[in-house]
Design an enzyme around this catalytic site. Sequence first.
Site, PDB file in Angstrom:
ATOM      1  CE  LYS A  10      -0.853  18.924 -23.714  1.00 28.25           C
ATOM      2  NZ  LYS A  10      -1.836  19.429 -24.714  1.00 28.25           N
ATOM      3  CD  GLU A  53      -1.149  26.883 -25.660  1.00 27.00           C
ATOM      4  OE1 GLU A  53      -0.431  27.319 -26.588  1.00 27.00           O
ATOM      5  OE2 GLU A  53      -1.444  25.680 -25.528  1.00 27.00           O
TER       6      GLU A  53
END
Length: 275
Positions: free
Chosen positions: A113, A182
């Site tokens: 990631k 997020e």
Amino acid sequence: MRNTVSTFQELKDRGEKITMLTAYDYSMAKLIDSSGINGILVGDSLGMVCLGYENTLSVTMEDMIHHTKAVVRGTSNALVVGDMPFMSYQTSIYDAVYNAGRFIKEAGAHAVKLEGGATVAEEIKAIVKAQIPVMGHIGLTPQSVNMFGGFKVQGKNEKVAKKLIEDAKILEEAGAFSIVLECIPEKLSKIISESISIPTIGIGAGKYCDGQILVYQDMLSMFSDFKPKFVKSFGNIGESIKDGVSQYIKEVKESKFPEEKHAFKIDDDVINKLY
């Protein structure tokens, strides 16, 4: 059977939610994996929840490789994603590919990631070209905490919201197999999730994402001093641990532990010869 990047896409395509949690060691990874989770992120959040740092910026590649190895050993079902730490991919495309390769070759991770939008598109393209699956990450990206001026919700004004939508499209085009969203408004995450064909994984991004991820210490209430707005408590492990440790201390002090059933035996005639 091990979840793969194809599993994530299949889940999105049939409208089934993707489940992810963090893990940082063998024991917890084994417990989470046995529960049927789709994916485990070995997050650089380990810097805060395991190593006691103020943020994620001090986490090194060696930290991440060490913990990712342990998590992989504890899993047989979940897709394990290694989180590339600060300055492991920002310095050059070569470094990005090399360090991503370390996660796969040394640690046994199945994907990596990266944080960022258009600014990391070329790095993602290069990593994917090296046959390494990449999960993107936009919105509140903790490695950019100093640029944001703290941990703040992103995308609340038109300019930033439009950029996040564009970033998601760019990451998909670059070859990312999924994107973490997020701390962005719920309705914005809905637009993003509908604008791209790859799965979105939300953390503080509402219910319209294709999946969800949380830090396991948060969702199991291991720490009482900090609880993000977006976290729901699914257990109170912190209190259980404290209660158990307190009881252990009490019983040791009072000579109630160990009991006879906890001790190993030896014949009395052997003992008598030792005096």
